[in-house]
Design an enzyme around this catalytic site. Sequence first.
Site, PDB file in Angstrom:
ATOM      1  N   GLU A 199       0.847  -1.190   0.000  1.00 32.98           N
ATOM      2  CA  GLU A 199       0.000   0.000   0.000  1.00 32.98           C
ATOM      3  C   GLU A 199       0.883   1.241   0.000  1.00 32.98           C
ATOM      4  O   GLU A 199       1.848   1.316   0.750  1.00 32.98           O
ATOM      5  CB  GLU A 199      -0.915  -0.029   1.229  1.00 32.98           C
ATOM      6  CG  GLU A 199      -1.928  -1.168   1.156  1.00 32.98           C
ATOM      7  CD  GLU A 199      -2.463  -1.585   2.510  1.00 32.98           C
ATOM      8  OE1 GLU A 199      -1.800  -1.280   3.534  1.00 32.98           O
ATOM      9  OE2 GLU A 199      -3.520  -2.227   2.556  1.00 32.98           O
TER      10      GLU A 199
ATOM     11  N   TYR B 221       4.065   3.198  13.753  1.00 29.72           N
ATOM     12  CA  TYR B 221       2.982   3.293  12.768  1.00 29.72           C
ATOM     13  C   TYR B 221       1.962   4.351  13.160  1.00 29.72           C
ATOM     14  O   TYR B 221       1.479   5.110  12.315  1.00 29.72           O
ATOM     15  CB  TYR B 221       2.302   1.930  12.612  1.00 29.72           C
ATOM     16  CG  TYR B 221       2.792   1.133  11.428  1.00 29.72           C
ATOM     17  CD1 TYR B 221       2.037   1.052  10.260  1.00 29.72           C
ATOM     18  CD2 TYR B 221       4.005   0.462  11.471  1.00 29.72           C
ATOM     19  CE1 TYR B 221       2.479   0.322   9.168  1.00 29.72           C
ATOM     20  CE2 TYR B 221       4.456  -0.275  10.383  1.00 29.72           C
ATOM     21  CZ  TYR B 221       3.692  -0.340   9.234  1.00 29.72           C
ATOM     22  OH  TYR B 221       4.139  -1.062   8.151  1.00 29.72           O
TER      23      TYR B 221
END
Length: 591
Positions: free
Chosen positions: A82, A201
């Site tokens: 992604e 993240y």
Amino acid sequence: MYRSNGNFEAFARPRRPAATEGKSAYIVGSGLAGLAAAAFMVRDAQVPGERITVFEELDIAGGSMDGILDEHKGFVIRGGREMEAHFEVLWDLFRSIPSLDTPGASVLDEMYWLHKDDPSSVPTRAIHNRGEAIADMKDLTLTPKAVEELLSLALTREEDLQDKRIDEVFTEEFFESHFWLYWATMFAFEPWASALEMRRYILRFIHHIASLADLTSLRFTRYNQYESLITPLVAYLTDHGVRFQYATRVHGIDVERAGGALHARRLHLTVGDQESTIDLSPSDLVFVTNGSITESSTFGDNDSPAPIEMRDGGAWGLWKNLAAQDPALGHPEKFCENIPEANWTISATVTLTDDRIAPYIERLTGRDPRSGHIITGGPCNIADSSWLYGFTMSRQPHFHAQDPSKELVVWLYGMFSDRPGDYVKKTIRECTGAELCAEWLYHLGVPVEEIEDLAHNSARTIPCNMPYITSYFMPRALGDRPQVVPEGSVNLAFLGNFAETERDTVFTTEYSTRTAMEAVYTLFEVERGVPEVFASSFDVRMLLNAVYYLNDRKPLHEIKLPFMARMIEKVALKKVEGTYVEELLQDAKLL
């Protein structure tokens, strides 16, 4: 090497560094990181291509970014990465790589124009009850306690999260949320994974909290990423004279430290069946891709499961060889040993061969699979699947060789490998291709009496077992990954997602290219800044936006805060009335 931001640096063309003179480079591994390193050498360090050699153990470049038409099995993809707008180094690279499909355009131009015409979005983020879209999927459904746990993790220092698991910093309320369903299935996190990596993240992608439910933040290539990214990159390097030596395994590198300086002295190679060595001069630089998430990949077919194999292979063996010689070169065993049984290991490529399954996909997504546009726009996950099954369907055709009037390609994956399926009463590792397809069809809502016929006669499914695919996320401590350029290194650098750089997140194409740029810019002393990681976690607008969406789009007065926090909030809000701070809160919809 230094980090920078702004167009003055972004658009600059560096002069040829004096350190380039007479230098040669050996690159171990032709994945995206190795190819990017070669490209930055050619473009920015201005190394003549013929002085760059890429060693590859396989007979094809690309590493984990694959997409092939196997003459025996058919179309095969192990996965897809992604990408988002703030992959600063990735786009810096591909602005310079000519597209092979769009004349006069770079790869970046091609993707940019494509996104303008066909922007990404997910029409159905998750389903349950055999093909029923889950209502209220825009909400992240985090309880106040879960939000507090998430914020607490974000505020914790990395050194205080060493070797901690995600399930050691969150309680069950967090794992029951839509947020966790989205997060885990989008990024491949599992409860046993590294809390340290989870924190990175959160901070790295805080600007995407708002789009977790619809994935409008994603950017996709026209075809599979091998054909759209790797093939043009290899063509660019070949055109510049870079040498590719396939079927070559670098199984050892001799290093020594003298007076604090670390030198790579000799390469040990196996070329075909022949052993050889290369003695390194002071002008020879070595760039090593250490570790591999697709090492030991095996493939099955419609009638056979993918064999389960787990061996060190070239990338892991080489890293272990290096780490045994110097403590600064990391601890590979933390990543390639003792991987939990519950991890994701299986993906599958489904080629639909007639029109009988496509209507079920169109019913879920509202999109015609043969339209040429994005279909799922990212993962569509099955929330009540015991495997936590999911699928994606990109623009069709997904391969140049594909006939979209007859063939459609879908990618499947399951996050849990230790549980029996809901229709097929086996673990996902034990399933044939047809059984993996049947489990998917069951969750799509296909009538049970039709499943076996469709799985065997309307689809061809290739399972792939990847025992190391989640090794990036193994709980780790600081120092377990070597620095991109280890302290004191004169001619050795590490590339890829098992090398350590600051603030960025592994399992991304950006991390691969960022480590490549840092390695090249450091050892060749390139006079241009490496673009810093997008600083969303330092932008008050992004933070306020995240607060709004983490609390399911509620204004401040509806968010359940502790008593003292509520009192402080009331006082603070009075103080900011009529100020720019109030305007920021209004823009974030918190007032």
